[in-house]
Each structure stands twice: as C-alpha cells, then as structure tokens.
Design a protein around this motif. Structure first.
Motif, PDB file in Angstrom:
ATOM      1  N   LEU A 248       0.816  -1.212   0.000  1.00 53.71           N
ATOM      2  CA  LEU A 248       0.000   0.000   0.000  1.00 53.71           C
ATOM      3  C   LEU A 248       0.850   1.264   0.000  1.00 53.71           C
ATOM      4  O   LEU A 248       0.331   2.360   0.211  1.00 53.71           O
ATOM      5  CB  LEU A 248      -0.925   0.015   1.228  1.00 53.71           C
ATOM      6  CG  LEU A 248      -1.990  -1.076   1.282  1.00 53.71           C
ATOM      7  CD1 LEU A 248      -2.789  -0.970   2.574  1.00 53.71           C
ATOM      8  CD2 LEU A 248      -2.918  -0.993   0.068  1.00 53.71           C
ATOM      9  N   VAL A 249       2.157   1.100  -0.249  1.00 54.83           N
ATOM     10  CA  VAL A 249       3.062   2.244  -0.279  1.00 54.83           C
ATOM     11  C   VAL A 249       3.589   2.414  -1.683  1.00 54.83           C
ATOM     12  O   VAL A 249       4.180   1.492  -2.255  1.00 54.83           O
ATOM     13  CB  VAL A 249       4.234   2.057   0.711  1.00 54.83           C
ATOM     14  CG1 VAL A 249       5.189   3.234   0.615  1.00 54.83           C
ATOM     15  CG2 VAL A 249       3.712   1.907   2.128  1.00 54.83           C
ATOM     16  N   ARG A 250       3.380   3.579  -2.255  1.00 57.19           N
ATOM     17  CA  ARG A 250       3.883   3.874  -3.585  1.00 57.19           C
ATOM     18  C   ARG A 250       5.372   4.142  -3.503  1.00 57.19           C
ATOM     19  O   ARG A 250       5.829   4.917  -2.659  1.00 57.19           O
ATOM     20  CB  ARG A 250       3.157   5.088  -4.159  1.00 57.19           C
ATOM     21  CG  ARG A 250       3.552   5.425  -5.594  1.00 57.19           C
ATOM     22  CD  ARG A 250       2.959   6.743  -6.059  1.00 57.19           C
ATOM     23  NE  ARG A 250       1.506   6.764  -5.914  1.00 57.19           N
ATOM     24  CZ  ARG A 250       0.874   7.520  -5.042  1.00 57.19           C
ATOM     25  NH1 ARG A 250       1.561   8.298  -4.233  1.00 57.19           N
ATOM     26  NH2 ARG A 250      -0.437   7.505  -4.957  1.00 57.19           N
ATOM     27  N   ARG A 251       6.126   3.538  -4.369  1.00 57.60           N
ATOM     28  CA  ARG A 251       7.569   3.736  -4.376  1.00 57.60           C
ATOM     29  C   ARG A 251       7.891   5.158  -4.801  1.00 57.60           C
ATOM     30  O   ARG A 251       7.311   5.687  -5.750  1.00 57.60           O
ATOM     31  CB  ARG A 251       8.241   2.752  -5.344  1.00 57.60           C
ATOM     32  CG  ARG A 251       8.123   1.298  -4.929  1.00 57.60           C
ATOM     33  CD  ARG A 251       8.798   0.397  -5.942  1.00 57.60           C
ATOM     34  NE  ARG A 251      10.220   0.731  -6.080  1.00 57.60           N
ATOM     35  CZ  ARG A 251      11.022   0.205  -6.982  1.00 57.60           C
ATOM     36  NH1 ARG A 251      10.555  -0.695  -7.850  1.00 57.60           N
ATOM     37  NH2 ARG A 251      12.287   0.541  -7.030  1.00 57.60           N
ATOM     38  N   PRO A 252       8.851   5.804  -4.112  1.00 52.30           N
ATOM     39  CA  PRO A 252       9.218   7.178  -4.474  1.00 52.30           C
ATOM     40  C   PRO A 252       9.928   7.211  -5.811  1.00 52.30           C
ATOM     41  O   PRO A 252      10.666   6.289  -6.168  1.00 52.30           O
ATOM     42  CB  PRO A 252      10.145   7.607  -3.339  1.00 52.30           C
ATOM     43  CG  PRO A 252      10.718   6.326  -2.815  1.00 52.30           C
ATOM     44  CD  PRO A 252       9.622   5.295  -2.968  1.00 52.30           C
ATOM     45  N   LEU A 253       9.683   8.307  -6.533  1.00 54.18           N
ATOM     46  CA  LEU A 253      10.364   8.492  -7.816  1.00 54.18           C
ATOM     47  C   LEU A 253      11.674   9.228  -7.594  1.00 54.18           C
ATOM     48  O   LEU A 253      11.800  10.055  -6.695  1.00 54.18           O
ATOM     49  CB  LEU A 253       9.483   9.310  -8.767  1.00 54.18           C
ATOM     50  CG  LEU A 253       8.164   8.624  -9.187  1.00 54.18           C
ATOM     51  CD1 LEU A 253       7.353   9.589 -10.046  1.00 54.18           C
ATOM     52  CD2 LEU A 253       8.430   7.348  -9.957  1.00 54.18           C
ATOM     53  N   ALA A 254      12.647   8.919  -8.397  1.00 52.47           N
ATOM     54  CA  ALA A 254      13.940   9.591  -8.290  1.00 52.47           C
ATOM     55  C   ALA A 254      13.795  11.054  -8.681  1.00 52.47           C
ATOM     56  O   ALA A 254      12.943  11.428  -9.477  1.00 52.47           O
ATOM     57  CB  ALA A 254      14.965   8.897  -9.184  1.00 52.47           C
ATOM     58  N   VAL A 255      14.649  11.887  -8.130  1.00 51.44           N
ATOM     59  CA  VAL A 255      14.625  13.297  -8.462  1.00 51.44           C
ATOM     60  C   VAL A 255      14.927  13.471  -9.942  1.00 51.44           C
ATOM     61  O   VAL A 255      15.881  12.926 -10.477  1.00 51.44           O
ATOM     62  CB  VAL A 255      15.662  14.075  -7.618  1.00 51.44           C
ATOM     63  CG1 VAL A 255      15.674  15.552  -8.021  1.00 51.44           C
ATOM     64  CG2 VAL A 255      15.351  13.911  -6.145  1.00 51.44           C
ATOM     65  N   GLY A 256      14.071  14.257 -10.615  1.00 54.13           N
ATOM     66  CA  GLY A 256      14.255  14.462 -12.033  1.00 54.13           C
ATOM     67  C   GLY A 256      13.494  13.474 -12.880  1.00 54.13           C
ATOM     68  O   GLY A 256      13.518  13.551 -14.106  1.00 54.13           O
ATOM     69  N   ASP A 257      12.803  12.515 -12.243  1.00 52.78           N
ATOM     70  CA  ASP A 257      12.008  11.550 -12.993  1.00 52.78           C
ATOM     71  C   ASP A 257      10.877  12.281 -13.690  1.00 52.78           C
ATOM     72  O   ASP A 257      10.320  13.244 -13.179  1.00 52.78           O
ATOM     73  CB  ASP A 257      11.438  10.496 -12.033  1.00 52.78           C
ATOM     74  CG  ASP A 257      10.977   9.254 -12.786  1.00 52.78           C
ATOM     75  OD1 ASP A 257      10.297   9.407 -13.809  1.00 52.78           O
ATOM     76  OD2 ASP A 257      11.316   8.136 -12.325  1.00 52.78           O
TER      77      ASP A 257
END
Length: 314
Positions: free
Chosen positions: A268-277
């Motif tokens: 239920l946790v969305r994976r964080p996107l890398a900076v600049g994605d």
C-alpha cells in the motif's frame, strides 16, 4: 498581506458556530466522533490545493474512517428512533440535522487547516504566533459584526435574535459564568496555539494518539457523570452503543493508518520516484513522505517542509 488571515479566521468562526449548534442535537461523545470526518475533507483538500499525492494506504484509511462515521451516525439515529418509540420522529430528524452541521463544520475546519499550512509553508513563511494572533484579531472583528447583527434583527431574546445587554447581565450576575467565560477564552487560545505548534514541531503520531484518547475520555466522563453523579448530566449507555464502540474503533484504526501509527503493508506504499524523474511523483522531489499528513512521521520528512497533521480535530 494582513487580509489573508481573515480567511482562516472566518473559517474558524463559521466552523465553530456550525459545530456548536450541531452539539445541541447529540451527545458530546457522538459529536466528538463525528469530528473525525475532518480526515476525509483534509485529505481531499490537501490533494486539491496543496497538490499533494496521497499514498494508497492513506486513501484506504480515508475509506475506513468513512465506514466508521457511517456506523456511528447509523447507531445514533437508531437510538434516537428508539427513544421516540420506534417510529421516525422529529428527534431523528433533528439528530440527522445536527450530524449534517457537525460534518459541514469539519469541512470548513479542514479548509482552514489547509490554508494555515499554506501560510506557514508558503514562499513568505509566517510564524505560528503571528497566525494565531492575526486570526484572533480578525475573529474578534467578525464576532463584533455578528453580535451587532444579532442584537439588531428581531428574535425571541428580548425582541432580538441575541440580546447583548441581556447576555452581559447574565455573565456579570453569575459567578459561574464569570469564571467560565474567561477560562474558555484562555483555553481556546492555548488550544489553537498548541495545535499549530504541534503541527510544526511534533509528529502526527503524538497528536493522533492524544486526540483519540480525548474522544475516549469524553465518552467515559459522560457515562461517569450519568451513572455516578446525576442523570441530569452526561449520557447513558443506549441499546445501540455497542455499534458506536465498533464505529469508534474503526475511526481510530483509520486515523492510525493514515498517520502511520500502525505498520503499513508495503503493497500500500507507492515507491518514491527519483529526483528528475518524468513521472507524476511529488513535485518537490521529496519522495512519498511529502504526501504523508503529519510532520516528522515514522520515517521523518524528506524535504523538511511543514506537513499537514490530520486528526479528528484541528
């Protein structure tokens, strides 16, 4: 600009008025539980105005809170119908009207919370002390206008909706009111200041736990007053109170899940996107913690910005 503080002050006056009127139609414990609806409105408004992406577990928690509110409201209506002899009556209608007022008040309060966060964390950041002080000044101005109108328009209180001279006479000649009025003013001032300060410096876990305990204490005191002091005070254990207990537990579960007091399943946790994605992740590039309501939650904050604390009361 100073006029910007008029918006949350007006929300405070209007929301408090709606909630106070709604309290007249229900027990204080039910009233306290219905205030948990602020979680739903705060989540939706934070997405709309703060451009915050909520995690899947937060949407699930919002739905859980909604189910808890339905149970509490349904049980309250059943008890009102039982008290009237088992048939629909004006008591049930008044109970439903009171619930609508309380829930409406939470929508207004949620908007106030979101707007205050914009003031605290915007480009021109404002201190919590200034927000509380200016809201008090604008609130006093709005209340002065309301008092003048109520003292002018026709009604049932000495020929007016609310007679200010009559009210002052009651306060001056009643030692109880003379003590309660300033005490109430001081307590509200401290409550607003502490609420905003906690939102800045402490975790949502602490505020969430304290708020849930407050609801339990209010109900316990109601029962204690009714059975141990006098049946004129407090509230009794009604035939459908057990449904309210279940609804309350569901409300607490939803609140705890939203603020990550309980463990959150990884699915239920969305994976964080890398900076600049190029994806549609958080615009601040701070990862999923920027979407979590509550400053400095279980895993800390990625960006250091002020976060919205969502409990059952602002």
């Amino acid at each position: 600009p100073l006029y910007m503080f008029a918006i949350p002050a007006l929300c405070d006056v209007f929301g408090t008025g709606l909630a106070t009127v709604g309290m007249q139609y229900m027990d204080s414990a039910i009233w306290q539980m219905l205030r948990s609806s602020i979680i739903i409105f705060s989540a939706l408004l934070s997405v709309t105005f703060l451009q915050r992406r909520l995690q899947p577990f937060q949407w699930l928690a919002t739905f859980i809170v909604f189910l808890g509110l339905l149970l509490v409201g349904y049980a309250s209506l059943l008890d009102a119908r039982a008290a009237s002899g088992g048939s629909p009556s004006s008591a049930s209608s008044q109970q439903l009207f009171g619930m609508a007022l309380v829930v409406g008040a939470q929508f207004v309060s949620a908007f106030q919370m979101v707007f205050e966060e914009m003031l605290l964390t915007g480009r021109a950041k404002t201190s919590a002390q200034k927000v509380v002080g200016m809201e008090g000044v604008w609130g006093g101005f709005f209340m002065l206008i309301i008092l003048v109108l109520m003292s002018t328009l026709p009604g049932n209180d000495g020929g007016h909706i609310e007679s200010a001279p009559h009210g002052m006479h009651m306060v001056v000649n009643s030692p109880t009111l003379l003590a309660l009025v300033p005490t109430y003013m001081v307590s509200i001032a401290l409550y607003n200041f502490v609420g905003i300060t906690v939102g800045q410096r402490m975790s949502a876990v602490v505020r969430c736990l304290v708020d849930s305990c407050r609801t339990f204490v209010v109900w316990a005191v109601d029962l204690l007053l009714y059975y141990a002091v006098s049946k004129e005070f407090g509230s009794a254990w009604l035939p459908h109170s057990w449904i309210i207990v279940i609804g309350f537990c569901i409300l607490v579960l939803g609140t705890f899940l939203y603020n990550e007091v309980v463990p959150v399943p990884s699915c239920l946790v969305r994976r964080p996107l890398a900076v600049g994605d190029n994806g549609d992740g958080d615009a601040r590039g701070g990862g999923y913690r920027d979407a979590v309501a509550g400053p400095g939650g279980a895993h800390g904050k990625a960006s250091g910005d002020q976060e919205l604390v969502i409990t059952s009361s602002p």
